[in-house]
Every structure is written in structure tokens, then in C-alpha cells.
Design a protein around this motif. Sequence first.
Motif, PDB file in Angstrom:
ATOM      1  N   PHE A  13     -30.525   7.457 -12.481  1.00  6.05           N
ATOM      2  CA  PHE A  13     -31.280   8.625 -12.933  1.00  6.05           C
ATOM      3  C   PHE A  13     -32.774   8.341 -13.030  1.00  6.05           C
ATOM      4  O   PHE A  13     -33.600   9.158 -12.624  1.00  6.05           O
ATOM      5  CB  PHE A  13     -30.752   9.101 -14.281  1.00  6.05           C
ATOM      6  N   ARG A  14     -33.136   7.184 -13.581  1.00  8.70           N
ATOM      7  CA  ARG A  14     -34.543   6.859 -13.757  1.00  8.70           C
ATOM      8  C   ARG A  14     -35.215   6.416 -12.457  1.00  8.70           C
ATOM      9  O   ARG A  14     -36.402   6.659 -12.242  1.00  8.70           O
ATOM     10  CB  ARG A  14     -34.696   5.759 -14.823  1.00  8.70           C
ATOM     11  N   ARG A  15     -34.468   5.701 -11.622  1.00  9.89           N
ATOM     12  CA  ARG A  15     -34.969   5.160 -10.364  1.00  9.89           C
ATOM     13  C   ARG A  15     -36.235   4.325 -10.607  1.00  9.89           C
ATOM     14  O   ARG A  15     -36.430   3.774 -11.673  1.00  9.89           O
ATOM     15  CB  ARG A  15     -35.228   6.287  -9.360  1.00  9.89           C
ATOM     16  N   GLY A  16     -37.042   4.150  -9.572  1.00  7.97           N
ATOM     17  CA  GLY A  16     -38.290   3.416  -9.754  1.00  7.97           C
ATOM     18  C   GLY A  16     -38.096   1.978 -10.172  1.00  7.97           C
ATOM     19  O   GLY A  16     -37.189   1.285  -9.717  1.00  7.97           O
ATOM     20  N   ALA A  20     -21.267   1.470  -8.041  1.00  5.65           N
ATOM     21  CA  ALA A  20     -20.621   2.715  -7.623  1.00  5.65           C
ATOM     22  C   ALA A  20     -21.133   3.909  -8.432  1.00  5.65           C
ATOM     23  O   ALA A  20     -21.398   4.986  -7.872  1.00  5.65           O
ATOM     24  CB  ALA A  20     -19.104   2.576  -7.772  1.00  5.65           C
ATOM     25  N   VAL A  21     -21.302   3.735  -9.745  1.00  7.20           N
ATOM     26  CA  VAL A  21     -21.798   4.834 -10.584  1.00  7.20           C
ATOM     27  C   VAL A  21     -23.233   5.173 -10.214  1.00  7.20           C
ATOM     28  O   VAL A  21     -23.629   6.351 -10.213  1.00  7.20           O
ATOM     29  CB  VAL A  21     -21.680   4.454 -12.071  1.00  7.20           C
ATOM     30  N   ARG A  22     -24.030   4.183  -9.890  1.00  6.17           N
ATOM     31  CA  ARG A  22     -25.410   4.449  -9.471  1.00  6.17           C
ATOM     32  C   ARG A  22     -25.423   5.311  -8.210  1.00  6.17           C
ATOM     33  O   ARG A  22     -26.225   6.248  -8.090  1.00  6.17           O
ATOM     34  CB  ARG A  22     -26.149   3.144  -9.208  1.00  6.17           C
ATOM     35  N   SER A  23     -24.559   5.001  -7.253  1.00  7.84           N
ATOM     36  CA  SER A  23     -24.505   5.804  -6.019  1.00  7.84           C
ATOM     37  C   SER A  23     -24.137   7.248  -6.321  1.00  7.84           C
ATOM     38  O   SER A  23     -24.732   8.187  -5.768  1.00  7.84           O
ATOM     39  CB  SER A  23     -23.485   5.190  -5.046  1.00  7.84           C
ATOM     40  N   LEU A  83     -24.672  14.872 -16.289  1.00  2.51           N
ATOM     41  CA  LEU A  83     -24.203  13.910 -15.288  1.00  2.51           C
ATOM     42  C   LEU A  83     -22.850  13.311 -15.643  1.00  2.51           C
ATOM     43  O   LEU A  83     -21.951  13.235 -14.795  1.00  2.51           O
ATOM     44  CB  LEU A  83     -25.232  12.786 -15.119  1.00  2.51           C
ATOM     45  N   LEU A  84     -22.710  12.868 -16.889  1.00  2.00           N
ATOM     46  CA  LEU A  84     -21.501  12.134 -17.280  1.00  2.00           C
ATOM     47  C   LEU A  84     -20.213  12.938 -17.112  1.00  2.00           C
ATOM     48  O   LEU A  84     -19.230  12.397 -16.596  1.00  2.00           O
ATOM     49  CB  LEU A  84     -21.644  11.650 -18.727  1.00  2.00           C
ATOM     50  N   PRO A  85     -20.154  14.226 -17.513  1.00  2.00           N
ATOM     51  CA  PRO A  85     -18.905  14.974 -17.312  1.00  2.00           C
ATOM     52  C   PRO A  85     -18.492  15.067 -15.851  1.00  2.00           C
ATOM     53  O   PRO A  85     -17.301  15.044 -15.544  1.00  2.00           O
ATOM     54  CB  PRO A  85     -19.236  16.366 -17.884  1.00  2.00           C
ATOM     55  N   GLY A  86     -19.454  15.162 -14.945  1.00  2.00           N
ATOM     56  CA  GLY A  86     -19.115  15.242 -13.531  1.00  2.00           C
ATOM     57  C   GLY A  86     -18.522  13.959 -12.984  1.00  2.00           C
ATOM     58  O   GLY A  86     -17.769  13.984 -12.000  1.00  2.00           O
TER      59      GLY A  86
END
Length: 319
Positions: A138-141, A193-196, A225-228
Motif C-alpha cells: 500500500f505504501r510502496r516507495g 503474495a499479499v504484497r502482490s 483492503l483486508l476484507p477483500g
Amino acid sequence: MSERSERTGAYGAAIVPVAVPVAVAGAETGAAAVRRNFWRGVWRVMRRKPSRMAGALILAVFALMGILGPMLYPDPLPRDTSALYASPSLRHPFGTDFEGTDVLALVVTGTRYVLLTAVVTAVITVVVGAGVGLFAGFRRGRWDTVLMRFTDMKLTIPGLPLLLVLSTVWKFTAAVEMGLVLGLLGWGGVARAVRSQTLSLRERGFIEAARGLGLSTTHIVGRELLPGMAPYIAMNALIAVTGAVYAQVGLFFLGVLPFEANNWGVMLNLAVFGGGALTTTAALPYLLAPLLAILLLTLGIVLVVDAMDEIFNPRLREE
């Protein structure tokens, strides 16, 4: 005029304490209704396929074995020296071991260590892996770069050699200790995997809308994000349980860890290397009992995983 103002103020002071609990009670009632609807949906999804109910029943039986099993048998377990490697019977459904101890009792009392280790491993794997993956995606960078490089370094650490080194100074007599080590060694794949998944979801319209409304990062990650990704994370938790069972049983079977705890892997080691179960039929029930327990536990997990998508997807749940 001043009397009316004071009077109004007094009435207001009397009304406010009554209005607040009503609002809180309404919020609690709504949350309770959501929880009830969710569990009703879960029950509906599980009933659609008998295999799912069978899987849930298998897991419930193992959970009861882990919780109540050690309470049903004395410690130490009784031994019958006149019945070494006894054949299966009504008294000993899986026979006895090299000391005359009932094999079924060994399987039941050994379940707690196996399951507790697996649960601790799954919790650490999912919490750390999902947390790192969500935050990095989510934060990336800069945060994404640092966390993913750390994850890559963690993935390059060979688990078995590290456990071999740790076993020289750490006896792993407690299931929590074993679960802690296995969990800290196994969260890297989940984080990747969660990051992807997070990188894919963060560009969706509802996430952009949440950003436009100025919602906090915690709210967007936790509520949007988490519920999805809940089905994916839940499946990873169950898969982590299976992996932890295989890992700990394999380590005890190989003799890497000391035999200071009752464990299915210890039974396999003693049956093969001590009782010669691969060359004689006398110790074969002693070998098959823990293997059957591992097979049934894995089967129960696989059958329950089949329902994860429908459980966490309201549309599929209502179909």
C-alpha cells in the motif's frame, strides 16, 4: 429570561445521558446482527457440501483431542510389559508400542503439542506476513523497497540447517517455542503474495475513492483492503497449519530434536528406527497410527479450505 435558560440547560443535562446509551445500544445491536448474519452464512456455506461438514467435523475432533486428550489419560501413561507390540484389539485399537503403552493413547496425548505448534506457527506466519505485505504494497516507495529486501533476505535463510544449529542450544520442549521458530521462518512467502494482491487492489476505484475522502491509511488497509483478501489470508493460515505439522513431525522423525515431548514424529522415529516397522509387521500399527492422524488432519484442512471463498464473499454466500 435567565430562569428559562437555566431551566433549558437543566433539561438538556437530563436528556444527554439518556440519548448516548441509546445510540451505543443501537450500534451494538447492529454489530451483533452483522455477526449473526455472518455465522448464518458460514453455516449455510458449510451445509452445501457434505465434504465441508466432514472436514469441519474432523478438525473439531482433533481440537477436542488436543484440548481434552491429555486430561483423559494419566501421566505417565500406563505400560503393560507383558504386551509389547501387541496386535490391535478392542482394548488397544492400534496395538501397543515397544514399552507396552497403548498407541491410541500416544496419538491422543501427542495431539496437543502438534496442534499448538501448528496454530502458533499459523498465527505468526499470517500476522507478520500479511502485515508486512499489506503495508509494503500500500505504501510502496522506500518502505516497500526496504521491507521486500528484508523479506528476500529472510527467504534465503535455509530453515533446516538453522533448526539443526538451534537444536544444539534449544530443546524445543514447549510447543510455543517450536511454533515461534517455524512461524518466524515461514512468513516470507505470505508477505510476498499479499504484497502482490495489495498492489493489484490499491489501484481499484473504491480505494481511490477512499483516498479522495481523506480516510486514514489504517482505515483503508483495515476496512477496504483486508476484507477483500480475507479468503486468501484464511487459506494461507490453514495451509500454514499443514506445513507446520509436516515440519515438526519431520524434524522429530529425523531425530534432529530431542525426544522430550510426546509427538507424532517421535512415534514415527521409534516405530521405524527402534521397532523396525519397515521390515516387520509387529510394529506396523505403531507406524500407521500417527500417519493416519496426519492424513486425517490434512484432509480436514483441505475440505474446509474449499469453503473459504464463499465464506468471505457475501455474494457467493447468498447464492
